[in-house]
Structures are given as structure tokens and as C-alpha cells.
Design an enzyme around this catalytic site. Sequence first.
Site, PDB file in Angstrom:
ATOM      1  N   SER A 160       0.839  -1.192   0.000  1.00 32.25           N
ATOM      2  CA  SER A 160       0.000   0.000   0.000  1.00 32.25           C
ATOM      3  C   SER A 160       0.881   1.252   0.000  1.00 32.25           C
ATOM      4  O   SER A 160       1.656   1.447  -0.928  1.00 32.25           O
ATOM      5  CB  SER A 160      -0.961  -0.034   1.193  1.00 32.25           C
ATOM      6  OG  SER A 160      -2.016   0.871   1.030  1.00 32.25           O
ATOM      7  N   ASP A 169      -9.178  -5.313  -5.202  1.00 33.21           N
ATOM      8  CA  ASP A 169      -8.760  -4.247  -4.296  1.00 33.21           C
ATOM      9  C   ASP A 169      -9.511  -2.963  -4.637  1.00 33.21           C
ATOM     10  O   ASP A 169      -9.448  -2.490  -5.771  1.00 33.21           O
ATOM     11  CB  ASP A 169      -7.248  -4.052  -4.434  1.00 33.21           C
ATOM     12  CG  ASP A 169      -6.647  -3.102  -3.420  1.00 33.21           C
ATOM     13  OD1 ASP A 169      -7.401  -2.370  -2.746  1.00 33.21           O
ATOM     14  OD2 ASP A 169      -5.409  -3.097  -3.303  1.00 33.21           O
ATOM     15  N   HIS A 222      -7.170  -6.127  -1.106  1.00 39.55           N
ATOM     16  CA  HIS A 222      -6.048  -5.242  -0.791  1.00 39.55           C
ATOM     17  C   HIS A 222      -4.989  -5.927   0.074  1.00 39.55           C
ATOM     18  O   HIS A 222      -3.806  -5.585   0.003  1.00 39.55           O
ATOM     19  CB  HIS A 222      -6.570  -3.996  -0.071  1.00 39.55           C
ATOM     20  CG  HIS A 222      -5.553  -2.926   0.152  1.00 39.55           C
ATOM     21  ND1 HIS A 222      -4.896  -2.284  -0.869  1.00 39.55           N
ATOM     22  CD2 HIS A 222      -5.056  -2.387   1.301  1.00 39.55           C
ATOM     23  CE1 HIS A 222      -4.059  -1.392  -0.382  1.00 39.55           C
ATOM     24  NE2 HIS A 222      -4.121  -1.436   0.931  1.00 39.55           N
TER      25      HIS A 222
END
Length: 452
Positions: A272, A386, A417
Amino acid sequence: MNKTRFLSLLMGTALLICILLFSSCGNELPPMEGDLPDLLEDFTEKITGGDFEGAYAFFDRPMRIALPKSRLKRVWTDLVSQAGSFVKARGYVYEQTQGYDVFNVTLEFENAFINMRTVFNSDKRVSGLFFQSGKDPDAPSYTLPSYGEPALYTEEEIRFGLKDWELSGTLTIPDGEGPFPAVILVHGSGPNDRDESVGSCKPFTDIAVGLANKGIMVLRYDKRTYTHGNKFALIKEYTVYEETVEDARLAIDFLKNHPKADPMKIHIIGHSLGGMLAPRIAEGREDVAGCILMAAAARPLEELILLQTRYLAQADGKVTPEEEKAIRELQKQKENIQSPNLSSKSPPSELMGVPASYWLDLRQYSPVETAARLAIPLLVLQGERDYQVTMEDFGLFQEGLGNKKNVTFKSYPSLNHLFIRGDGKSLPEEYERPGNVAEETIQDIADWIKSQ
């Protein structure tokens, strides 16, 4: 509505910072009287009941300056507008850190569980306050993945970092003499622990034990904003360098001097925000052998936060007036962040709760362009389900890096995710169900590292 339904800003692995973090040290007010659990209960009742005058009375002097009554009221009002009506407090977990008494109180709202991290100083006054994404206390707990056979590795507790900013971490070391190829795990946004815990999931634990079973050493650590949240909050101007980049580079320094790690085969795995920053961490470092970017953002964070919020608001087919209000406010704040007039004088309250220095720094950084300048191998991975960092970001990396022979791309149709398998539309409620990073992803990372 599911209680994790609205949490785009609060998700630790989403894209930014928790709602609020303040801290203080020193005090000129008289100590509070009573036992800490009783004081905590009284403080919790006051703040959840809207008695902001009463809650403010618990603050020490610096906290009163940092969080005046009017702002405390606004923070709580904004929280309720997103999380729904307050239901009840569901108990707490106590810890002691850096001489402070810390209580993590689970607050149940109509649409979410929130962790209210309340810090008491030696005078029994509130000197710090977090509101973070919380976990349903009745949710099932995390379990190790089947591919993480404990007999094939050992774990070693470590400390590293700058003086007064030291961090704790875990080395997961394969059985054998070594030296082993090694990786450093770099977290997403927010005050993440070393496991990058989200609900009932611990993706960094999964990656660590999975790779150790395949002969790869892994370092994971508690983030600076997790370990030193009180002190970090006193910094009025900070950037992703202080939040993430500096400690990741110090972790590289630590790992390359460990006798079991091969100093020529140290890799970064960023997830991320960590994936977005991995090229920045690696740039100019000859001791990084390669980077794995997992769900890495290619677009500006402020845009993704707004897109996440819209996605979640529309997920049940109906956008409520409260959600519309939150979207309008985020749109306004996104425009503030992107304004050419943004300056150090712009208040964080108008910039998604983050100082202007953070956004001004990110304006100068392009993850795709920085990655394109790197000569080291890159592996870019993306879950196609995601909603926090989407296939559009993956496509931007492909567009910018697709002609480079040192870059490998792979996406996974059923992963979210956290790279956990699921079906249908991805929603935050998935994270409340125990799940593990897909074994296929672990195998792909291991194969790629060993092929370099």
C-alpha cells in the site's frame, strides 16, 4: 449496514492517517484523583456522552492547547457522522509504554467499531488521544496460515533505529546456516504494528512465515507512529520520510549486518503506502537488490481517499445524507491539498488531518517515475478485487514501466487489498473474517527473489 462498512479513512492499510493523534509531555495542573480504570470510565462516559467540558477537564496543559474543547467536539461530531450513532463501550486493553499508561477502548458505533487509544501521564491526566479503526471484540481471531510451518523457522526479537526513536521488530529466520536472501516489510498508512494487523488478519505475519518456509529471511517491525505516537504527534511539520522512509532505510542497515542475512540479496516488500514509497526508499541505495510493490498507489493519496469514500458510500446502493456530507467535505479538502496556494500556514484540519508539509513533499514524488529510474529488478503485484488501490494504479505502473526488462507484473483476480482471497465486491468487512495472504502470492514472491 456492516460495522466496518464506512472505514476508508480509518483503515490502517488504507491510504492515510488515523482521525486524530495528539500528545503531550509535562504538566502544570494538579494530579487527578482516583484509580486509573475509574478515571478512564469517567472520561469515556463524558466524551461519548457529549460532555466535552467534562472530558476537557481530564487533559493536561499541553493537551488543552493541542485539543481545545471546540476542536474536541468537532472531532467527535465528525466521527459520529461517519461511524453512526454511538452504541456503547465494549471494554479495554491496557498497556504501559514509555512511562505512560495506555488504554485501548473499543467503542461500538452503529456502523463501525473504533479503538479509542487513551494515554494517561504520571499525574493521571490524559496526555494523548487516538481514534483508530477498531475490531469487533466478538470477531474470530487470527490463525497462522497452513503454509507457515513453525518447525522450519525461528523468530528473534530485535531493536533498531535512531536514538530516542528506536523500534521493536521480529526477524523470521529459516532453519539452516545461511546466509539467506532477506526482505524488509514496509507498512501501509497509519500507526501499524509489525504484523500490519487489520481486523482478524495479519498479512505481514503471513508473508514472514511463508517466505521463511521457503528459505528467505524476513524483518518486520512496529512503525514509528505506532511505537512513538505520542512523541510523533508533537512534530508540527513532517513528511513520509519521518513516517516511513527513514526507518525502512535503517532496517536495511540493520539487516545487512546480521550474520544470517546475505547483504547482497536484501529486498524491500512494500504494501500500500509502503509499496508506493518503496522506489523512494531504494533510490540511491546500492545495498537494495530489488523491490516488490504490493498494491502500490500510483495516483495521489488525496484522490484515492476520496475515491475510497465514494466507493464505500455507494456499496449498498444508497448514499445517505451523512455520507454525502462526508464526501463533500473530503472533496473540499482534496481541493485544498491540490491548491497552488497550499502553504505551511494551511491548517491540518482542512487537509484531511495531515500537515501541509506532508502533502507538499508528496507533490515532488512520483512513484512511477522514481521506479523507472531504478536499475534494480522490480516485482509489481496487485489484487484485482482491491478497492483501496485499484487496477487503475496497476495500469499506471504498467504504462510507465512496461518497457523495462527488469520489471515483472502480476495481478490476481480473486485477491483483495491484503492479498487475501474472496468473492464478489471487496468491502472492509472482509478484514473481520480470519484470512491469510494467498499461498500463490507467497510462492510468486519467493520464486522471484530466488531468480534474481
